[in-house]
Design a protein around this motif. Structure first.
Motif, PDB file in Angstrom:
ATOM      1  N   SER A  75       0.685  -1.206   0.028  1.00  0.00           N
ATOM      2  CA  SER A  75       0.074   0.119  -0.037  1.00  0.00           C
ATOM      3  C   SER A  75       1.068   1.350   0.071  1.00  0.00           C
ATOM      4  N   PRO A  97      -3.016   6.177   2.520  1.00  0.00           N
ATOM      5  CA  PRO A  97      -2.897   4.839   1.781  1.00  0.00           C
ATOM      6  C   PRO A  97      -2.009   3.862   2.546  1.00  0.00           C
ATOM      7  N   VAL A 220      -5.821   1.210  -3.153  1.00  0.00           N
ATOM      8  CA  VAL A 220      -4.395   0.428  -2.923  1.00  0.00           C
ATOM      9  C   VAL A 220      -4.645  -0.693  -1.780  1.00  0.00           C
ATOM     10  N   GLY A 221      -5.195  -0.483  -0.911  1.00  0.00           N
ATOM     11  CA  GLY A 221      -5.642  -1.415   0.170  1.00  0.00           C
ATOM     12  C   GLY A 221      -6.241  -2.716  -0.506  1.00  0.00           C
TER      13      GLY A 221
END
Length: 295
Positions: A75, A97, A220-221
């Motif tokens: 991430s 993020p 992103v996670g």
């Protein structure tokens, strides 16, 4: 399936709403004191009680720790690249993020979806996030590493003690087990109440920026979690918990770092509000995905 998802999401939404309404009605709520009790007493007891009582192997806990490290790392890289392309400063926004709100939202969801096993796995993941926030968080926001801040974290102390007990095989005395279990019981509902209170007080300064950063936080996670679940061949509750913890909204602690180091706290606060509200709206989908991944 619908009733199963509702049984998980409804308590979370109701308790957060209670915290929000409590603050909006201007009822007394000593946020610093309550937050300190949760952080310094409740959370260490939750770590110790849940992991020493958990019916899961040390190897499984180690798997969750490794998954958390890899998801945070993935991430961070994806977030840094995105922020560079968008020409946004890393010291202000990279924490968004990097870490989802695994404490206030992730742990309750992991516990409600996967029961005691999910809570224990979630705590292993959350511990890594908490340590990362209090080490890398300071480094990124302040531009320096504060060893005293890291060593002084109660979650670090609790983690060391818990690992020592688990490795030694020493039986926890009944009085200590019961005491830590009782103190641990305050953590999850209080975290949700604190989140509701925080939402009532935070304001959105730049909606467009907040929306963009919120999308980035989830994207992103979710991507990092998916890659790690496949790469590590995770299944069952492990895979579901990793998905839940990785897709949580921006952590509320980010605004504390932003305020402390003067990193556009009003814009960071706006992102926390937008990402949290969006996650709450999409909570049934997130829970359904966790159940589907774990099946």
């Amino acid at each position: 399936m619908v009733l199963s998802i509702l049984s998980v999401t409804a308590p979370v939404l109701i308790i957060i709403a209670l915290g929000y309404l409590w603050a909006r009605m201007r009822m007394p709520f000593d946020n610093p004191t309550i937050g300190a009790l949760v952080l310094r007493i409740g959370t260490p007891c939750l770590i110790f009680s849940s992991l020493t009582n958990a019916q899961i192997a040390l190897a499984d806990m180690g798997t969750m720790v490794l998954a958390a490290v890899l998801v945070i790392g993935g991430s961070t890289v994806l977030g840094a690249v995105t922020l560079r392309i968008a020409r946004l400063p890393l010291h202000t926004y990279l924490m968004i993020p990097m870490h989802g709100n695994s404490g206030n939202m992730g742990l309750p969801l992991a516990a409600m979806v996967f029961g005691p096993e999910g809570l224990a796995l979630g705590i292993a993941y959350f511990t890594v996030v908490a340590i990362s926030q209090n080490t890398l968080g300071h480094v990124i926001s302040a531009g320096r590493f504060d060893l005293r801040s890291f060593v002084g974290q109660p979650v670090v102390h609790a983690s060391v003690v818990t690992i020592a007990v688990l490795l030694s095989g020493v039986a926890v005395p009944a009085w200590l087990a019961r005491t830590t279990e009782m103190l641990a019981g305050m953590v999850i509902p209080t975290m949700l109440l604190l989140l509701g209170v925080a939402l009532s007080r935070l304001k959105v300064a730049d909606l467009r920026l907040a929306a963009g950063l919120s999308v980035m936080r989830f994207a992103v996670g979710a991507l990092a979690a998916t890659v790690m679940i496949v790469a590590m061949r995770l299944g069952g509750a492990e895979a579901g918990v990793v998905w839940i913890m990785a897709t949580m909204p921006a952590a509320a602690v980010n605004v504390l770092f932003a305020e402390r180091y003067a990193r556009s706290p009003e814009k960071v606060a706006g992102t926390i509000v937008v990402s949290t509200v969006a996650t709450l709206a999409g909570l049934p989908v997130i829970v359904w995905m966790a159940m589907w991944i774990a099946a």
